[in-house]
Write an enzyme that holds these catalytic residues in place. Structure first.
Site, short mmCIF file in Angstrom:
data_model
loop_
_atom_site.label_atom_id
_atom_site.label_comp_id
_atom_site.label_asym_id
_atom_site.label_seq_id
_atom_site.Cartn_x
_atom_site.Cartn_y
_atom_site.Cartn_z
N THR A 282 30.07 40.04 87.26
CA THR A 282 29.08 40.79 86.47
C THR A 282 29.45 42.26 86.47
O THR A 282 30.31 42.69 87.24
CB THR A 282 27.66 40.71 87.07
OG1 THR A 282 27.61 41.52 88.26
CG2 THR A 282 27.26 39.29 87.38
N ASP A 283 28.82 43.04 85.65
CA ASP A 283 28.90 44.48 85.80
C ASP A 283 27.79 44.89 86.78
O ASP A 283 26.95 44.09 87.21
CB ASP A 283 28.80 45.18 84.45
CG ASP A 283 29.41 46.59 84.51
OD1 ASP A 283 29.60 47.11 85.62
OD2 ASP A 283 29.70 47.16 83.45
N TRP A 284 27.80 46.15 87.14
CA TRP A 284 26.95 46.76 88.16
C TRP A 284 25.46 46.39 87.96
O TRP A 284 24.88 46.75 86.96
CB TRP A 284 27.16 48.26 88.06
CG TRP A 284 26.55 49.14 89.10
CD1 TRP A 284 25.36 49.79 89.01
CD2 TRP A 284 27.13 49.49 90.36
NE1 TRP A 284 25.16 50.54 90.14
CE2 TRP A 284 26.23 50.38 90.99
CE3 TRP A 284 28.32 49.15 91.03
CZ2 TRP A 284 26.48 50.94 92.24
CZ3 TRP A 284 28.56 49.71 92.28
CH2 TRP A 284 27.65 50.58 92.87
N ASP A 286 23.89 43.93 87.00
CA ASP A 286 23.47 43.39 85.71
C ASP A 286 22.75 42.05 85.77
O ASP A 286 22.17 41.64 84.75
CB ASP A 286 24.64 43.36 84.72
CG ASP A 286 24.76 44.70 84.01
OD1 ASP A 286 23.70 45.31 83.75
OD2 ASP A 286 25.88 45.14 83.73
#
Ligand code: BGC
Length: 741
Positions: A282-284, A286
């Site tokens: 995932t991104d930060w 998210d």
């Protein structure tokens, strides 16, 4: 290669069969190293490491600590220590540590910083981009960091977007080609056996992240499936085919669906259709964002269910362990199937084997003698030089003679921060001056070229360094004007200060009022103004470009950018960069070069006379040289081909000027009529060549079915019989694609 894969699979299955649910879920969790450190001393804390690594059995860490660029030795000690805690776990699975090393190993002190990706794209030079990847990998691994969150393969189609400079520009073919080069540079030749001088790459941010309607970071995009596949998918597909080991997900929404919760994008498209076998991270924060930001999930736990079932393998949590508690409950309740957990953990364990982390969980920096070496610096300098894009050069005012008096002015004249941009020593690049003192700003490099006595410095305008990235103040425009009267030339260095992501959003693409005022006041002196643009995205300069005698675009050229700019200004180097995006003239008239025909209508007959105004300041692919090139002899191997045949194209390029030079030869293809209105032209080949004065070279390209295809309204990639046109330089040639017999 196959042997490695089979060996890894066997080893993975052996471990997986012994794992408890808690151990599996731990592998899927990634937290920031900050939460292992004492916030006052920034030393690793025994109790915090025990909690995360031993109790929660987490599989991954990321990021630097205290938003800084520690020394190699500090990285070594950190990695050695955190990895030693995995020895206290039952299965002793090493951690995989991920970092944003995006233009060099930018979170390690004394590393070699390259131009940001947008500048690398402007070189149109595959070999330089591959080399940048190799050096970045070497220096990243020297700090025991085996995984970089790079490259950005989002298409830079919207010039307002604050991460435009992190991309390879607006063209899908260019982004695909350079994405493959940098990936190979990072990972080396065998993605299943990544050696100690290489790292695993991560293609980000899958998919459509760069196209939010508002132009602002992490805001919604509306993208039809065929458009997504035509423009946004190819760079990711090419990286997957080249064996990229991991993919990070778009933090935003497409058509109202958060990509982190989309089974269609993550599983159907990426894992099944593209056959991606690596790790989706995932991104930060998210997963949490599905609930707290997007209100798509009804609770934090529901967010975990949606994301994992959609196909996420690893969660960049990054500040707590709630993810682990939620996921364990969800599996026990039957809301997430064990098969999904096993799929994720298999991929993560395979990644750790491919990186050889079981044998070497950390590296000894002493084995990396080339870290920060002259050899690496030279490569970064050469890349910076080749990124320099000369947009305008009235009456060949450049290069300048070095014995003239020069006023160096503007907020970016004496700044290492603006040369490097974001992701440099700290996230927003705001600590660069603390680290990059040994390199030359533009001013310092100009002084070296022209001699102290020939250089006058008066900035006129300056950034407020502790403020927002766009906050600036007047030092004294009057003083700069007075200084200009004593100079033969004015080198005006304008643009942006460093930023990235959300803090880099802009409400106004125009160059700031103060910088415009400075430029106008200087132009009013009648002394020739040479505009140096140092910026992450093309700020609108339509009030000052006409009266500037020369314009040099430097993008974010990195630590050797000052030298590269000065060496081009004084003619030690001949510029050869070309714009990897279209530079708009007006804030509301940005159109990509490959636009549809309706953007360029000519006057219609009759009552409702109108024409459309396609008016970029400079189009994609524009860039001048100190020499001149002439194109001739455009030849096609055939004028009629069938679908599976390859068309061979050749063209002669001659250096007709007096200096040696490099030229990026760009091949465009136009499908003249199609069942989905065709683009005007599309890049389908490029080659960077070097020509001595007077020399001619023949450049060859191949066009295959892939090059002639497009994605139709039903999302199918097809080729249609009909007429096509090839354009190279000022030459054109047509051919016909006939139906298969
Ligand atoms: C960015 C990513 C980055 C990640 C980890 C996010 O905020 O969008 O590009 O890799 O942080 O630092």
């Amino acid at each position: 290669m196959l042997a490695h894969a089979a060996k890894h699979d066997e080893a993975v299955e052996k471990i997986l069969s012994q794992m408890t649910l808690e151990e599996k879920v731990g592998q899927m969790a990634q937290v920031t190293v900050d939460i292992m450190k004492d916030r006052n001393t920034w030393k690793l804390s025994d109790s915090l490491m025990r909690k995360g690594i031993v109790d929660y059995k987490i599989g991954s860490l990321l990021n630097t600590w205290n938003n800084s660029a520690p020394e190699l030795i500090e990285w070594y000690e950190t990695l050695k220590t955190v990895q030693s805690y995995t020895q206290q776990t039952r299965l002793k699975i090493p951690l995989v540590f991920g970092i944003d090393a995006i233009h060099g190993a930018n979170y390690i002190n004394k590393t070699t910083l390259f131009p940001q990706q947008i500048g690398q794209a402007a070189t149109f030079n595959r070999a330089l981009v591959r080399r940048a990847g190799e050096i970045t990998a070497y220096e990243t691994r020297a700090a025991s960091l085996p995984w970089t969150f790079s490259p950005v393969l989002d298409l830079g189609i919207d010039v307002r977007w604050p991460r435009l400079w992190e991309t390879f520009g607006e063209d899908p073919y260019l982004a695909s080609a350079l994405g493959v080069e940098i990936t190979k540079g990072y990972q080396g030749n065998d993605p299943q056996n990544i050696g100690k001088f290489n790292v695993m790459a991560c293609a980000k941010h899958f998919l459509g992240y760069s196209a939010p309607v508002s132009g602002k970071d992490r805001t919604p995009a509306i993208i039809s499936d065929n458009v997504l596949r035509e423009y946004h998918l190819p760079s990711f597909q090419a990286a997957v085919e080249a064996g990229i080991g991991s993919v990070m997900v778009n933090s935003g929404l497409i058509n109202g669906i958060p990509v982190h919760a989309s089974h269609y994008y993550l599983t159907d498209l990426l894992k099944n259709e593209l056959n991606f076998k690596g790790v989706i991270v995932t991104d930060w924060m998210d997963i949490e964002n599905l609930y707290k930001r997007d209100r798509f999930a009804v609770s934090s736990k529901d967010a975990v269910r949606l994301a994992i079932n959609a196909g996420i393998d690893m969660a960049m949590i990054p500040y707590n362990y709630d993810f682990c508690d939620h996921l364990i409950e969800l599996v026990n309740e039957g809301a997430v199937p064990m098969s999904r957990i096993d799929d994720a953990v298999r991929r993560i364990l395979k990644m750790k084997f491919e990186l050889n982390l079981f044998e070497r969980p950390y590296e000894n920096p002493a084995n990396y003698p080339l870290f920060g070496s002259q050899e690496f610096r030279k490569a970064a300098y050469e890349t910076a030089v080749e990124s320099m894009t000369l947009l305008k050069n009235e009456n060949n005012i450049l290069p300048l003679a070095s014995n003239k008096k020069i006023l160096v002015t503007g907020p970016n004249a004496n700044s290492m921060r603006s040369l490097n941009g974001g992701w440099s020593y700290s996230w927003l690049g705001d600590k660069t001056e603390q680290y990059a003192g040994e390199y030359n700003t533009i001013l310092e490099a100009v002084r070296k070229n022209a001699g102290e006595k020939n250089v006058i410095y008066s900035p006129g305008v300056a950034w407020i360094e502790k403020g927002k990235y766009w906050e600036e103040k007047e030092i004294s425009i009057k003083a700069a004007v007075r200084a200009a009267r004593k100079a033969d030339y004015i080198l005006l260095c304008v643009g942006e200060n460093s930023y990235t992501e959300k803090p880099g959003d802009t409400h106004d693409l125009a160059l700031s009022d103060l910088q415009i005022a400075l430029a106008k006041a200087l132009q009013a002196t009648g002394k020739p103004v040479i505009l140096v643009l140092n910026q992450g995205r093309p700020r609108i300069i339509n009030r000052i470009d006409e009266k500037s005698k020369a314009i040099l675009m430097s993008y974010l050229p990195g630590n050797f950018g000052g030298d590269a700019i000065a060496d081009v200004i004084f003619g030690k180097q001949n510029p050869s960069g070309k714009l990897p995006y279209t530079y708009p003239k007006y804030p509301h008239s940005h159109v990509n070069y490959w636009h549809k025909y309706s953007e360029e209508q000519t006057r219609a007959e009759g009552m409702y006379n109108y024409e459309s105004d396609y008016s970029p300041l400079y189009e994609f692919g524009h860039g001048l040289s100190y020499t001149t090139f002439e194109y001739s002899n455009l030849k096609l191997s055939k004028t009629k081909i069938i679908e599976n045949e390859t068309l061979e194209v050749s063209v002669d390029v001659r250096n007709t000027g007096k200096r040696d030079g490099k030229e990026a030869v760009l091949l465009y293809l136009s499908d003249l009529y199609a069942s989905l209105a065709p683009d005007m032209k599309r890049l389908k080949g490029f080659e960077k060549i070097e020509l001595k004065a007077g020399e001619t070279k023949t450049v060859k390209f191949k066009i295959t079915k892939t090059g002639m295809s497009f994605v139709n309204i039903d999302s199918k990639t097809i080729v249609e019989p009909g007429n096509f046109e090839i354009k190279i330089g000022n030459l054109k040639a047509g051919f016909e694609l006939t139906p298969n017999p």
